[in-house]
Motif scaffolding. Structure first.
Motif, PDB file in Angstrom:
ATOM      1  N   ASN A  54      -0.899   9.933  -5.202  1.00  0.00           N
ATOM      2  CA  ASN A  54      -0.738  10.613  -4.002  1.00  0.00           C
ATOM      3  C   ASN A  54       0.437  10.901  -3.387  1.00  0.00           C
ATOM      4  O   ASN A  54       0.457  11.730  -2.377  1.00  0.00           O
ATOM      5  CB  ASN A  54      -1.723   9.399  -3.733  1.00  0.00           C
ATOM      6  CG  ASN A  54      -1.903   9.716  -2.005  1.00  0.00           C
ATOM      7  OD1 ASN A  54      -0.915  10.144  -0.907  1.00  0.00           O
ATOM      8  ND2 ASN A  54      -3.325  10.811  -1.300  1.00  0.00           N
ATOM      9  N   THR A  55       1.633   9.586  -3.495  1.00  0.00           N
ATOM     10  CA  THR A  55       2.870  10.335  -2.751  1.00  0.00           C
ATOM     11  C   THR A  55       3.922  11.095  -3.926  1.00  0.00           C
ATOM     12  O   THR A  55       4.804  11.229  -3.268  1.00  0.00           O
ATOM     13  CB  THR A  55       3.608   8.460  -2.557  1.00  0.00           C
ATOM     14  OG1 THR A  55       3.507   8.377  -3.929  1.00  0.00           O
ATOM     15  CG2 THR A  55       2.473   7.503  -2.130  1.00  0.00           C
ATOM     16  N   THR A  92      -5.089  13.544  -3.651  1.00  0.00           N
ATOM     17  CA  THR A  92      -4.473  13.094  -4.420  1.00  0.00           C
ATOM     18  C   THR A  92      -4.989  13.808  -5.832  1.00  0.00           C
ATOM     19  O   THR A  92      -6.161  14.056  -6.186  1.00  0.00           O
ATOM     20  CB  THR A  92      -5.534  11.523  -4.897  1.00  0.00           C
ATOM     21  OG1 THR A  92      -5.347  10.244  -3.454  1.00  0.00           O
ATOM     22  CG2 THR A  92      -5.573  10.351  -5.830  1.00  0.00           C
ATOM     23  N   HIS A 148       1.713  -0.691  -4.073  1.00  0.00           N
ATOM     24  CA  HIS A 148       1.585  -0.298  -3.908  1.00  0.00           C
ATOM     25  C   HIS A 148       0.320   1.141  -4.188  1.00  0.00           C
ATOM     26  O   HIS A 148       0.224   2.423  -5.148  1.00  0.00           O
ATOM     27  CB  HIS A 148       2.704   0.934  -3.513  1.00  0.00           C
ATOM     28  CG  HIS A 148       3.656   0.094  -2.503  1.00  0.00           C
ATOM     29  ND1 HIS A 148       4.356  -0.114  -1.197  1.00  0.00           N
ATOM     30  CD2 HIS A 148       5.230  -0.213  -3.429  1.00  0.00           C
ATOM     31  CE1 HIS A 148       5.223  -0.847  -1.121  1.00  0.00           C
ATOM     32  NE2 HIS A 148       5.567  -1.479  -2.234  1.00  0.00           N
ATOM     33  N   PRO A 149      -1.189  -0.143  -4.138  1.00  0.00           N
ATOM     34  CA  PRO A 149      -1.932   1.404  -4.388  1.00  0.00           C
ATOM     35  C   PRO A 149      -2.419   2.202  -3.653  1.00  0.00           C
ATOM     36  O   PRO A 149      -2.313   1.949  -2.175  1.00  0.00           O
ATOM     37  CB  PRO A 149      -3.207   0.382  -4.091  1.00  0.00           C
ATOM     38  CG  PRO A 149      -2.741  -1.074  -4.271  1.00  0.00           C
ATOM     39  CD  PRO A 149      -1.518  -1.222  -3.890  1.00  0.00           C
ATOM     40  N   GLY A 150      -3.632   3.681  -4.138  1.00  0.00           N
ATOM     41  CA  GLY A 150      -3.460   4.343  -2.664  1.00  0.00           C
ATOM     42  C   GLY A 150      -4.885   4.148  -2.565  1.00  0.00           C
ATOM     43  O   GLY A 150      -5.311   2.873  -2.746  1.00  0.00           O
ATOM     44  N   TYR A 151      -5.804   5.196  -2.709  1.00  0.00           N
ATOM     45  CA  TYR A 151      -6.826   4.618  -2.388  1.00  0.00           C
ATOM     46  C   TYR A 151      -7.510   3.786  -3.555  1.00  0.00           C
ATOM     47  O   TYR A 151      -7.774   4.554  -4.515  1.00  0.00           O
ATOM     48  CB  TYR A 151      -7.843   6.299  -2.025  1.00  0.00           C
ATOM     49  CG  TYR A 151      -7.117   6.743  -0.733  1.00  0.00           C
ATOM     50  CD1 TYR A 151      -7.616   6.355   0.260  1.00  0.00           C
ATOM     51  CD2 TYR A 151      -6.295   7.956  -0.994  1.00  0.00           C
ATOM     52  CE1 TYR A 151      -6.664   7.052   1.445  1.00  0.00           C
ATOM     53  CE2 TYR A 151      -5.191   8.692  -0.536  1.00  0.00           C
ATOM     54  CZ  TYR A 151      -5.963   8.160   1.046  1.00  0.00           C
ATOM     55  OH  TYR A 151      -5.232   8.424   2.083  1.00  0.00           O
ATOM     56  N   SER A 154       0.946  -0.932   0.062  1.00  0.00           N
ATOM     57  CA  SER A 154      -0.358   0.133  -0.357  1.00  0.00           C
ATOM     58  C   SER A 154       0.789   1.435   0.059  1.00  0.00           C
ATOM     59  O   SER A 154       1.930   1.081   0.075  1.00  0.00           O
ATOM     60  CB  SER A 154      -0.583   0.447   1.471  1.00  0.00           C
ATOM     61  OG  SER A 154      -1.351   1.438   0.848  1.00  0.00           O
ATOM     62  N   ILE A 155       0.224   3.059  -0.222  1.00  0.00           N
ATOM     63  CA  ILE A 155       1.151   3.085   0.307  1.00  0.00           C
ATOM     64  C   ILE A 155       1.241   3.849   1.378  1.00  0.00           C
ATOM     65  O   ILE A 155       2.075   4.677   1.679  1.00  0.00           O
ATOM     66  CB  ILE A 155       0.587   4.647  -0.674  1.00  0.00           C
ATOM     67  CG1 ILE A 155      -1.308   4.803  -0.296  1.00  0.00           C
ATOM     68  CG2 ILE A 155       0.473   4.916  -2.638  1.00  0.00           C
ATOM     69  CD1 ILE A 155      -1.750   6.310  -0.424  1.00  0.00           C
ATOM     70  N   VAL A 199       4.283   1.664  -7.845  1.00  0.00           N
ATOM     71  CA  VAL A 199       3.102   2.378  -6.977  1.00  0.00           C
ATOM     72  C   VAL A 199       1.861   3.366  -7.718  1.00  0.00           C
ATOM     73  O   VAL A 199       1.821   3.613  -8.936  1.00  0.00           O
ATOM     74  CB  VAL A 199       4.029   3.332  -6.452  1.00  0.00           C
ATOM     75  CG1 VAL A 199       3.182   4.663  -6.114  1.00  0.00           C
ATOM     76  CG2 VAL A 199       4.972   3.580  -5.892  1.00  0.00           C
ATOM     77  N   ASP A 220      -1.285   5.245  -7.602  1.00  0.00           N
ATOM     78  CA  ASP A 220      -2.047   5.469  -6.075  1.00  0.00           C
ATOM     79  C   ASP A 220      -2.260   7.571  -6.721  1.00  0.00           C
ATOM     80  O   ASP A 220      -2.469   7.925  -6.257  1.00  0.00           O
ATOM     81  CB  ASP A 220      -1.175   5.708  -4.844  1.00  0.00           C
ATOM     82  CG  ASP A 220      -0.016   6.837  -5.701  1.00  0.00           C
ATOM     83  OD1 ASP A 220       0.046   6.920  -6.366  1.00  0.00           O
ATOM     84  OD2 ASP A 220       0.883   7.624  -4.673  1.00  0.00           O
TER      85      ASP A 220
END
Length: 252
Positions: free
Chosen positions: A249-250, A212, A186-189, A144-145, A244, A246
């Motif tokens: 997001n990151t 995001t 590493h998924p985000g939401y 995950s993130i 990633v 996401d």
């Protein structure tokens, strides 16, 4: 030729969300799939969907924290399909992600770590001997993130997903000589059944979308396509990496 032609894949957490999306996509790309979960009704629904589309799939009820269950799953995959080429360690829980560290009990913390991290250790240990016989394989650990950045609250979830990230790198280094690749995603939401409780919180949803850059949550298929790449021979030079997905997001 389909991207996973003649490959055999085990996917945990396959009764819904990311696991179901991965199973449908993998089967459509020619893989023979064994999906597992504790939710048999969901497994049956996903299996029927795949079968109706002409894919090859079986399912098993599976407690991913049980070494005995893992041995039975691997045994079944070999009985059904003769080999194992891909493992997607997808099963996971958030725990009570809105609780502070002080509000989180030791039992809850351990439960999250057992399902999100220890299960992946048991699963890899169970499949690696068969991948060595194949002279290669691909293992994808869903993180995950939250495994990359910290956040207030969600300490059990963050700890488990951060450990998945490091565990993946160690396993990648250990099995590279056997041509077994190990990567983390590493998924985000993402809008999945696992995050349904959070989705019902308008405050949380507004916060998640607000941080995001793409301005929305992902759908499971958007993550599943990344997992497909890592499972396929297209990623033959990729191991120990972090994919990633996401929505930016990151990045901010």
């Amino acid at each position: 030729m389909k991207r996973l032609e003649n490959k055999v894949a085990i996917i945990t957490g396959g009764a819904g969300g990311l696991g179901a999306a991965e199973a449908v996509l993998f089967a459509g790309e020619g893989a023979k799939v064994l999906i597992t979960d504790i939710k048999e009704d969901g497994l049956r629904d996903v299996s029927n969907q795949i079968t109706a589309s002409g894919g090859t799939v079986h399912y098993m009820k599976h407690d991913v924290t049980s070494e005995q269950d893992w041995n039975e799953v691997v045994k079944k995959a070999i009985e059904l399909y003769g080999s194992i080429h891909i493992l997607v360690n997808n099963a996971g829980i958030t725990g009570n992600i809105l609780n502070s560290l002080e509000e989180t009990s030791l039992d809850e913390f351990k439960k999250v770590v057992d399902i999100n991290l220890i299960s992946q250790f048991i699963g890899i240990k169970a499949v690696v001997p068969h991948m060595k016989k194949n002279k290669g394989g691909s293992i994808i650990n869903i993180s995950s993130i939250a495994g990359l950045v910290g956040s207030a609250k969600a300490t059990a979830y963050t700890a488990s997903k951060g450990a998945v990230r490091s565990f993946t790198k160690g396993a990648a280094a250990e099995f590279a000589g056997d041509n077994i690749r190990v990567n983390s995603v590493h998924p985000g939401y993402v809008d999945t059944p696992m995050t349904k409780g959070l989705q019902n919180s308008e405050e949380f949803k507004k916060m998640a979308i607000g941080i995001t850059p793409l301005g929305r949550e992902a759908v499971p298929e958007e993550v599943a396509y990344g997992v497909l790449y890592l499972a396929s021979d297209e990623s033959s030079y990729t191991t120990g990496s972090e994919m990633v997905i996401d929505g930016g997001n990151t990045a901010v």
